[in-house]
Design a protein around this motif. Structure first.
Motif, short mmCIF file in Angstrom:
data_model
loop_
_atom_site.label_atom_id
_atom_site.label_comp_id
_atom_site.label_asym_id
_atom_site.label_seq_id
_atom_site.Cartn_x
_atom_site.Cartn_y
_atom_site.Cartn_z
N ASN A 40 0.71 -1.01 -0.18
CA ASN A 40 -0.04 -0.10 0.04
C ASN A 40 0.98 1.07 -0.05
O ASN A 40 2.17 1.13 -0.03
CB ASN A 40 -0.85 0.07 1.18
N LEU A 41 0.36 2.31 0.02
CA LEU A 41 1.03 3.61 0.05
C LEU A 41 2.00 3.77 1.12
O LEU A 41 2.96 4.42 0.88
CB LEU A 41 0.13 4.92 -0.42
N GLU A 42 1.60 3.70 2.18
CA GLU A 42 2.35 3.84 3.44
C GLU A 42 3.43 2.87 3.43
O GLU A 42 4.56 3.44 4.02
CB GLU A 42 1.43 3.37 4.98
N GLU A 43 3.46 1.59 3.18
CA GLU A 43 4.54 0.68 2.60
C GLU A 43 5.50 1.26 1.77
O GLU A 43 6.66 0.98 1.99
CB GLU A 43 4.14 -0.62 2.42
N TRP A 45 6.05 4.31 0.78
CA TRP A 45 6.64 5.42 1.32
C TRP A 45 7.91 5.05 2.40
O TRP A 45 8.85 5.86 2.36
CB TRP A 45 5.67 6.60 2.00
N ALA A 46 7.24 4.10 3.22
CA ALA A 46 8.21 3.53 4.19
C ALA A 46 9.55 2.89 3.52
O ALA A 46 10.55 3.05 4.21
CB ALA A 46 7.64 2.70 5.40
N GLU A 49 11.75 5.83 2.35
CA GLU A 49 12.44 6.42 3.43
C GLU A 49 13.90 5.42 3.74
O GLU A 49 14.88 5.94 4.09
CB GLU A 49 11.55 6.85 4.44
N THR A 65 8.65 12.41 5.53
CA THR A 65 6.92 12.80 5.33
C THR A 65 6.83 14.15 4.88
O THR A 65 6.25 14.47 4.06
CB THR A 65 6.29 12.52 6.63
N THR A 69 6.76 12.99 1.01
CA THR A 69 5.46 12.61 0.83
C THR A 69 4.35 13.72 0.80
O THR A 69 3.37 13.95 0.22
CB THR A 69 5.29 11.69 2.33
N ASP A 70 4.77 14.64 1.83
CA ASP A 70 3.52 15.76 1.93
C ASP A 70 3.48 16.57 0.56
O ASP A 70 2.48 17.09 0.11
CB ASP A 70 3.71 16.43 2.84
#
Length: 98
Positions: A40-43, A45-46, A49, A65, A69-70
């Motif tokens: 998913n998007l959170e994974e 971005w993690a 990073e 973030t 990400t922001d």
């Protein structure tokens, strides 16, 4: 309203001196290298990073973030009807991100 998407922080100072109006969003990602996987998007971005902090220590100012990400979230939230100007050049790095 117009939105100007710049391909990195090095352009911001000179761009603002031009007097071109509109919101500025800075793309600070390098999708040409490293892990691009995530369920998913959170994974995703993690993973980005983690990759950048592991492979380029000291090069990435740490709040991923806020810095990365922001900026993409701001892009996704641009209202219909706004003009979006992409200030990307012809180099490979810019073209991949474009």
């Amino acid at each position: 309203m117009s939105v100007n998407v710049l391909s990195g922080d090095s352009l911001v100072e000179n761009f603002t001196k031009t007097g071109i109006e509109g919101e500025v969003i800075v793309c600070r990602e390098c999708f040409v290298d490293g892990n691009l996987k995530g369920e998913n998007l959170e994974e995703f971005w993690a993973a980005r990073e983690n990759y950048l902090n592991s492979n380029y220590p000291g090069d990435v100012e740490t709040n991923y973030t806020e810095k990365v990400t922001d900026q993409f979230i701001r892009l996704w939230n641009i209202a219909d009807g706004n003009v979006v100007n992409l200030w990307f050049e012809y180099e490979l790095f810019c073209q991949v991100n474009l």
